[in-house]
Design a protein around this motif. Structure first.
Motif, PDB file in Angstrom:
ATOM      1  N   PRO A  90     -10.741  -8.337   8.072  1.00  0.00           N
ATOM      2  CA  PRO A  90     -11.583  -7.141   8.209  1.00  0.00           C
ATOM      3  C   PRO A  90     -10.852  -5.930   8.768  1.00  0.00           C
ATOM      4  CG  PRO A  90     -12.817  -9.073   8.878  1.00  0.00           C
ATOM      5  CD  PRO A  90     -11.410  -9.540   8.606  1.00  0.00           C
ATOM      6  N   SER A  91     -10.016  -6.113   9.801  1.00  0.00           N
ATOM      7  CA  SER A  91      -9.342  -4.952  10.380  1.00  0.00           C
ATOM      8  C   SER A  91      -8.415  -4.282   9.381  1.00  0.00           C
ATOM      9  CB  SER A  91      -8.560  -5.359  11.639  1.00  0.00           C
ATOM     10  OG  SER A  91      -7.468  -6.209  11.315  1.00  0.00           O
ATOM     11  N   ALA A  92      -7.779  -5.062   8.509  1.00  0.00           N
ATOM     12  CA  ALA A  92      -6.905  -4.499   7.482  1.00  0.00           C
ATOM     13  C   ALA A  92      -7.716  -3.754   6.428  1.00  0.00           C
ATOM     14  CB  ALA A  92      -6.075  -5.593   6.834  1.00  0.00           C
ATOM     15  N   LEU A  93      -8.889  -4.273   6.082  1.00  0.00           N
ATOM     16  CA  LEU A  93      -9.747  -3.592   5.119  1.00  0.00           C
ATOM     17  C   LEU A  93     -10.284  -2.292   5.700  1.00  0.00           C
ATOM     18  CD1 LEU A  93     -11.694  -6.636   3.638  1.00  0.00           C
ATOM     19  CD2 LEU A  93     -10.055  -5.179   2.438  1.00  0.00           C
ATOM     20  N   TYR A  94     -10.655  -2.314   6.972  1.00  0.00           N
ATOM     21  CA  TYR A  94     -11.081  -1.073   7.632  1.00  0.00           C
ATOM     22  C   TYR A  94      -9.958  -0.044   7.587  1.00  0.00           C
ATOM     23  CZ  TYR A  94     -14.956  -3.741   9.773  1.00  0.00           C
ATOM     24  OH  TYR A  94     -16.066  -4.497  10.002  1.00  0.00           O
ATOM     25  N   LEU A  95      -8.750  -0.510   7.888  1.00  0.00           N
ATOM     26  CA  LEU A  95      -7.592   0.386   7.918  1.00  0.00           C
ATOM     27  C   LEU A  95      -7.313   0.963   6.525  1.00  0.00           C
ATOM     28  CD1 LEU A  95      -5.187   1.585   9.458  1.00  0.00           C
ATOM     29  CD2 LEU A  95      -3.925  -0.534   8.991  1.00  0.00           C
ATOM     30  N   MET A  96      -7.348   0.124   5.515  1.00  0.00           N
ATOM     31  CA  MET A  96      -7.099   0.584   4.154  1.00  0.00           C
ATOM     32  C   MET A  96      -8.156   1.596   3.708  1.00  0.00           C
ATOM     33  SD  MET A  96      -5.934  -2.862   2.128  1.00  0.00           S
ATOM     34  CE  MET A  96      -6.073  -2.008   0.557  1.00  0.00           C
ATOM     35  N   SER A  97      -9.399   1.334   4.067  1.00  0.00           N
ATOM     36  CA  SER A  97     -10.476   2.248   3.707  1.00  0.00           C
ATOM     37  C   SER A  97     -10.259   3.623   4.346  1.00  0.00           C
ATOM     38  CB  SER A  97     -11.823   1.670   4.145  1.00  0.00           C
ATOM     39  OG  SER A  97     -12.867   2.584   3.910  1.00  0.00           O
TER      40      SER A  97
ATOM     41  N   VAL B 274     -19.845  -5.257   8.935  1.00  0.00           N
ATOM     42  CA  VAL B 274     -19.792  -4.508  10.192  1.00  0.00           C
ATOM     43  C   VAL B 274     -19.059  -5.325  11.246  1.00  0.00           C
ATOM     44  CG1 VAL B 274     -21.156  -3.423  12.014  1.00  0.00           C
ATOM     45  CG2 VAL B 274     -21.949  -3.336   9.641  1.00  0.00           C
ATOM     46  N   GLY B 275     -18.045  -4.707  11.864  1.00  0.00           N
ATOM     47  CA  GLY B 275     -17.270  -5.371  12.904  1.00  0.00           C
ATOM     48  C   GLY B 275     -17.248  -4.556  14.172  1.00  0.00           C
ATOM     49  N   PRO B 276     -16.838  -5.142  15.289  1.00  0.00           N
ATOM     50  CA  PRO B 276     -16.855  -4.436  16.572  1.00  0.00           C
ATOM     51  C   PRO B 276     -15.921  -3.234  16.634  1.00  0.00           C
ATOM     52  CG  PRO B 276     -15.715  -6.548  16.763  1.00  0.00           C
ATOM     53  CD  PRO B 276     -16.372  -6.536  15.428  1.00  0.00           C
ATOM     54  N   ALA B 277     -14.851  -3.238  15.831  1.00  0.00           N
ATOM     55  CA  ALA B 277     -13.871  -2.134  15.877  1.00  0.00           C
ATOM     56  C   ALA B 277     -14.231  -0.994  14.943  1.00  0.00           C
ATOM     57  CB  ALA B 277     -12.480  -2.660  15.528  1.00  0.00           C
ATOM     58  N   LEU B 278     -15.289  -1.153  14.163  1.00  0.00           N
ATOM     59  CA  LEU B 278     -15.600  -0.159  13.143  1.00  0.00           C
ATOM     60  C   LEU B 278     -15.950   1.200  13.748  1.00  0.00           C
ATOM     61  CD1 LEU B 278     -15.924   0.372  10.132  1.00  0.00           C
ATOM     62  CD2 LEU B 278     -18.304  -0.396  10.321  1.00  0.00           C
TER      63      LEU B 278
ATOM     64  N   LEU C  98      -4.696   4.875  13.366  1.00  0.00           N
ATOM     65  CA  LEU C  98      -5.855   4.176  12.817  1.00  0.00           C
ATOM     66  C   LEU C  98      -5.764   2.675  13.066  1.00  0.00           C
ATOM     67  CD1 LEU C  98      -6.236   6.117   9.456  1.00  0.00           C
ATOM     68  CD2 LEU C  98      -7.896   6.062  11.323  1.00  0.00           C
ATOM     69  N   ALA C  99      -4.556   2.123  12.942  1.00  0.00           N
ATOM     70  CA  ALA C  99      -4.385   0.698  13.181  1.00  0.00           C
ATOM     71  C   ALA C  99      -4.729   0.329  14.627  1.00  0.00           C
ATOM     72  CB  ALA C  99      -2.949   0.279  12.857  1.00  0.00           C
ATOM     73  N   VAL C 100      -4.297   1.168  15.576  1.00  0.00           N
ATOM     74  CA  VAL C 100      -4.633   0.934  16.980  1.00  0.00           C
ATOM     75  C   VAL C 100      -6.147   0.964  17.169  1.00  0.00           C
ATOM     76  CG1 VAL C 100      -4.496   1.922  19.307  1.00  0.00           C
ATOM     77  CG2 VAL C 100      -2.443   1.776  17.890  1.00  0.00           C
ATOM     78  N   ALA C 101      -6.799   1.933  16.543  1.00  0.00           N
ATOM     79  CA  ALA C 101      -8.245   2.068  16.693  1.00  0.00           C
ATOM     80  C   ALA C 101      -8.988   0.854  16.138  1.00  0.00           C
ATOM     81  CB  ALA C 101      -8.717   3.339  15.998  1.00  0.00           C
ATOM     82  N   TYR C 102      -8.489   0.311  15.049  1.00  0.00           N
ATOM     83  CA  TYR C 102      -9.154  -0.839  14.431  1.00  0.00           C
ATOM     84  C   TYR C 102      -8.679  -2.185  14.987  1.00  0.00           C
ATOM     85  CZ  TYR C 102     -11.290   2.129  10.877  1.00  0.00           C
ATOM     86  OH  TYR C 102     -12.040   3.074  10.219  1.00  0.00           O
ATOM     87  N   GLY C 103      -7.766  -2.139  15.942  1.00  0.00           N
ATOM     88  CA  GLY C 103      -7.258  -3.385  16.507  1.00  0.00           C
ATOM     89  C   GLY C 103      -6.398  -4.170  15.536  1.00  0.00           C
ATOM     90  N   ASN C 104      -5.716  -3.459  14.648  1.00  0.00           N
ATOM     91  CA  ASN C 104      -4.889  -4.108  13.644  1.00  0.00           C
ATOM     92  C   ASN C 104      -3.419  -4.036  14.050  1.00  0.00           C
ATOM     93  OD1 ASN C 104      -3.154  -3.621  10.905  1.00  0.00           O
ATOM     94  ND2 ASN C 104      -4.817  -5.057  10.539  1.00  0.00           N
ATOM     95  N   ASP C 105      -2.732  -5.159  13.994  1.00  0.00           N
ATOM     96  CA  ASP C 105      -1.296  -5.207  14.298  1.00  0.00           C
ATOM     97  C   ASP C 105      -0.548  -4.740  13.053  1.00  0.00           C
ATOM     98  OD1 ASP C 105       1.239  -5.664  15.215  1.00  0.00           O
ATOM     99  OD2 ASP C 105       0.940  -7.785  15.672  1.00  0.00           O
TER     100      ASP C 105
END
Length: 234
Positions: free
Chosen positions: A26-33, A80-84, A168-175
């Motif tokens: 999910p975090s990667a999909l949020y980031l890509m979006s 919907v995820g907590p980082a969204l 954006l990656a930091v915001a979404y919690g994505n490494d």
């Protein structure tokens, strides 16, 4: 504000995301979006209007609409995820800054004799290219950062921290550097690197937004006074 432009942006975003595949975490999909919308939204910029107040309103509305498009696309693909929420807020700040630049560049080219459509398109493309270059810094500037890090240890963190993709990656919690494609293609993935902290990013974007708004307002005031036109009127 053109509803049609928002709809086209949404469709374009979904097509790009589906082309890349939707089998990521999910975090990667949020980031890509968010990244897709951040790059496409300036290309769909509806254009400035005759007044500062109207143009600033349009920057706010188009940024909000683009952020909503990214959020809807992310929810459609990953739920919907907590980082969204925090990630959407970071995207909104990036969009506000980038669309402020689009509006400023558009007016610059208008002053140099470009017609309205050409000025709008040139401004949108220029900002999209700038965002793409900044976002890909960890990829194309990584080798030089590695070379310089021997004498300047902070170089790697600086290159990583400048990129809006990192923000954006930091915001979404994505490494970010552990995503499969970057892990394979960026030399920074194999080096010691620290992401910027979220509080610093919020303050940086807030400061950039205030600075851009102040500079734009002063420049536009001088233009309006020189021409004795109603640019600052409602």
């Amino acid at each position: 504000m053109s509803v049609a432009r928002g709809a086209m942006l949404f469709v374009a975003t979904l097509l790009v995301l589906l082309a890349f595949g939707a089998d990521l975490q999910p975090s990667a999909l949020y980031l890509m979006s968010s990244c897709t919308v951040a790059l496409l939204a300036p290309l769909f910029w509806p254009g400035s209007v005759a007044t500062v107040r109207g143009t600033m309103r349009r920057v706010l509305l188009w940024s909000a609409a683009a952020c909503a498009v990214a959020t809807l696309a992310a929810v459609a693909l990953a739920g919907v995820g907590p980082a969204l929420l925090y990630g959407s807020a970071m995207l909104a700040m990036i969009l506000l800054v980038s669309h402020s630049w689009v509006a400023a560049l558009e007016r610059r080219w208008l002053r140099h004799g470009e017609d309205g459509r050409s000025a709008r398109d040139l401004a949108g493309r220029s900002v999209t290219l700038a965002l793409a270059a900044l976002g890909s810094l960890p990829l194309w500037l990584g080798p030089m950062a590695e070379q310089l890090s021997a004498g300047h240890p902070s170089t790697i963190d600086t290159v990583l921290g400048i990129s809006p993709l990192t923000h954006l990656a930091v915001a979404y919690g994505n490494d970010l550097l552990r995503n499969a494609w970057l892990y394979q293609h960026s030399n920074l993935a194999g080096l010691q690197a620290d992401y910027p902290d979220s509080i610093s990013l919020v303050w940086a974007y807030a400061g950039a937004g205030i600075l851009l708004g102040g500079v734009a307002l002063q420049v536009w005031r001088r233009e309006a006074a020189a021409r004795n036109d109603p640019f600052l009127e409602k």
